[in-house]
Design a protein around this motif. Structure first.
Motif, mmCIF file in Angstrom:
data_model
loop_
_atom_site.group_PDB
_atom_site.id
_atom_site.type_symbol
_atom_site.label_atom_id
_atom_site.label_comp_id
_atom_site.label_asym_id
_atom_site.label_seq_id
_atom_site.Cartn_x
_atom_site.Cartn_y
_atom_site.Cartn_z
ATOM 1 N N UNK A 53 -0.220 -11.439 16.967
ATOM 2 C CA UNK A 53 -0.075 -10.187 16.228
ATOM 3 C C UNK A 53 0.227 -10.440 14.749
ATOM 4 N N UNK A 54 -0.498 -9.757 13.889
ATOM 5 C CA UNK A 54 -0.240 -9.769 12.451
ATOM 6 C C UNK A 54 -0.252 -8.328 11.972
ATOM 7 N N UNK A 55 0.802 -7.924 11.280
ATOM 8 C CA UNK A 55 0.905 -6.558 10.762
ATOM 9 C C UNK A 55 1.075 -6.619 9.245
ATOM 10 N N UNK A 56 0.339 -5.778 8.537
ATOM 11 C CA UNK A 56 0.410 -5.737 7.074
ATOM 12 C C UNK A 56 0.183 -4.311 6.607
ATOM 13 N N UNK A 57 0.241 -4.127 5.297
ATOM 14 C CA UNK A 57 0.084 -2.779 4.735
ATOM 15 C C UNK A 57 -1.344 -2.279 4.836
ATOM 16 N N UNK A 90 -3.444 -5.486 11.961
ATOM 17 C CA UNK A 90 -3.694 -4.216 11.286
ATOM 18 C C UNK A 90 -2.421 -3.620 10.744
ATOM 19 N N UNK A 91 -2.469 -2.345 10.438
ATOM 20 C CA UNK A 91 -1.290 -1.617 9.988
ATOM 21 C C UNK A 91 -0.416 -1.290 11.198
ATOM 22 N N UNK A 92 0.827 -0.920 10.971
ATOM 23 C CA UNK A 92 1.668 -0.528 12.116
ATOM 24 C C UNK A 92 1.044 0.588 12.942
ATOM 25 N N UNK A 93 0.372 1.534 12.272
ATOM 26 C CA UNK A 93 -0.215 2.671 12.979
ATOM 27 C C UNK A 93 -1.334 2.229 13.919
ATOM 28 N N UNK A 94 -2.205 1.331 13.450
ATOM 29 C CA UNK A 94 -3.312 0.900 14.307
ATOM 30 C C UNK A 94 -2.831 -0.015 15.427
ATOM 31 N N UNK A 142 -0.435 -20.862 13.722
ATOM 32 C CA UNK A 142 -1.271 -21.441 12.685
ATOM 33 C C UNK A 142 -0.495 -21.654 11.404
ATOM 34 N N UNK A 143 -1.106 -21.296 10.276
ATOM 35 C CA UNK A 143 -0.448 -21.527 8.978
ATOM 36 C C UNK A 143 0.101 -20.247 8.364
ATOM 37 N N UNK A 144 0.417 -19.248 9.191
ATOM 38 C CA UNK A 144 1.098 -18.059 8.668
ATOM 39 C C UNK A 144 2.399 -18.470 7.984
ATOM 40 N N UNK A 145 2.648 -17.926 6.810
ATOM 41 C CA UNK A 145 3.878 -18.262 6.098
ATOM 42 C C UNK A 145 5.072 -17.526 6.705
ATOM 43 N N UNK A 146 6.258 -18.027 6.413
ATOM 44 C CA UNK A 146 7.476 -17.356 6.868
ATOM 45 C C UNK A 146 7.534 -15.933 6.315
ATOM 46 N N UNK A 147 7.109 -15.752 5.080
ATOM 47 C CA UNK A 147 7.126 -14.423 4.460
ATOM 48 C C UNK A 147 6.242 -13.449 5.238
ATOM 49 N N UNK A 148 5.036 -13.900 5.593
ATOM 50 C CA UNK A 148 4.117 -13.016 6.310
ATOM 51 C C UNK A 148 4.585 -12.740 7.735
ATOM 52 N N UNK A 149 5.140 -13.749 8.390
ATOM 53 C CA UNK A 149 5.646 -13.531 9.751
ATOM 54 C C UNK A 149 6.829 -12.573 9.735
ATOM 55 N N UNK A 150 7.729 -12.752 8.763
ATOM 56 C CA UNK A 150 8.873 -11.846 8.655
ATOM 57 C C UNK A 150 8.428 -10.409 8.395
ATOM 58 N N UNK A 151 7.394 -10.250 7.568
ATOM 59 C CA UNK A 151 6.901 -8.903 7.282
ATOM 60 C C UNK A 151 6.340 -8.257 8.542
ATOM 61 N N UNK A 152 5.600 -9.029 9.336
ATOM 62 C CA UNK A 152 5.091 -8.496 10.599
ATOM 63 C C UNK A 152 6.225 -8.046 11.505
#
Length: 348
Positions: A233-237, A288-292, A316-326
């Motif tokens: 799972x990856x969540x972003x804006x 996707x976004x939280x809504x999707x 994989x190579x997801x950064x700590x910043x991106x994982x924390x945001x998810x």
């Protein structure tokens, strides 16, 4: 409905000491955000698993967290001296004051078993004996006399003193991977929480059977163990940012997943497609976004009958910043939304 995290701790490319520290910081975030349980894989001689000693890593988890449950999914029992493992389980259960979870299994890779001198053809029988020894040791440690006697093909013990007993009685909760509905009967008898990677229609057969056999055994629905499946799972804006991050990270994760199989010119029984788009298209990943993400997730919960969602926010190579945001978006905009709707479904 509960929410957890599954982690291979696959090689991200970071320096190893930094990798461990980043992951422990992320687990602290899981703890703060109200994730119910954190579970890890065990792998050896492969970049798929940079935590080949679950007990060592989870001892750090015990010290860095306060509420979250944690444990291996699974200890590869065929690789362990069962008495030593029983002692490690007791230590971890006390170090966490009863938060430790005990996942057990045979191990999926014949190559990893072989590197440790275990004949893959004997792995299942060795796993069964090791499981019996561990369970008897954990239970006997609470009884009198606190000794273990066992006579098997691989292990023999006579009047072995048991100086450690687990914090939880008679032992920490059990976890098991299930892909075959016929495995449900054993899980019900042992009150196992279960996790599967099968297609949703097969997961539904498993969850329906578990509920049926659980009720037939005289247990209440309120005490039903957790039944779930895993999702990268990856969540972003934005949808595009989430998809771009997921595709890149999954490419590295998949390379690690296939490392030993390609080295030996074979393919694994547990299949993962080679691209993120194929994985997501099969409903086994979400970006996707939280809504999707929450709309997809609710639909899968309703179809499969699960009461537990096991996510992978770091791969994989997801950064700590991106994982924390998810994790932050999942905790604020997905978890409560899902809980409101699943609670309403149960009420009606």
């Amino acid at each position: 409905m509960k929410f957890g995290v599954f982690d291979h701790l696959d090689n991200s490319g970071a320096f190893l000491s930094d990798f461990y520290e980043d992951r422990l910081q992320l687990i602290e975030e899981y703890d703060r955000m109200g994730i119910h349980v954190y579970l890890t894989a065990e792998h050896h001689a492969t970049p798929l698993g940079m935590s080949p000693s679950p007990s060592v890593f989870h001892s750090a988890v015990a010290q860095r967290t306060k509420r979250i449950l944690f444990g291996p999914l699974v200890y590869t029992l065929a690789l362990y001296h069962p008495l030593r493992l029983a002692e490690e389980i007791c230590m971890l259960d006390h170090m966490s004051r009863g938060r430790f979870q005990l996942g057990v299994g045979r191990g999926i890779s014949p190559y990893e078993l072989g590197y440790y001198g275990v004949n893959p053809d004997e792995a299942h029988a060795r796993y069964l004996e090791s499981y019996e020894v561990v369970m008897q040791a954990l239970k006997a440690a609470h009884s009198s006399p606190r000794e273990l006697t066992y006579q098997g093909h691989f292990y023999q013990y006579k009047d072995v003193p048991l100086s450690l007993a687990p914090f939880q009685r008679p032992h920490p909760p059990l976890w098991y991977g299930v892909g075959d509905p016929n495995g449900v009967t054993w899980c019900v008898a042992n009150r196992c929480n279960i996790v599967g990677n099968a297609p949703l229609d097969r997961i539904r057969i498993i969850t329906d059977r578990y509920r049926s056999e659980w009720a037939a055994a005289g247990h209440s629905a309120e005490t039903l163990p957790l039944m779930g499946t895993t999702r990268h799972m990856v969540i972003a804006a934005s949808e595009k940012e989430a998809q771009d991050l997921a595709r890149k990270a999954y490419t590295r994760w998949y390379t690690s997943f296939m490392y030993l199989w390609e080295k030996h010119g074979t393919k694994p029984g547990a299949h993962f497609p080679s691209t993120w788009d194929e994985l997501a298209g099969a409903g086994r990943a979400m970006a996707g976004t939280p809504e999707s993400v929450r709309e997809q997730l609710l639909q899968q919960i309703e179809v499969s009958g699960i009461n537990f969602v096991l996510t992978r926010f770091a791969f994989g190579d997801l950064s700590l910043v991106h994982s924390k945001r998810s994790v932050s978006m999942f905790a604020s905009d997905v978890m409560p939304w899902i809980l409101e709707r699943t609670d309403a479904l149960q009420t009606h």
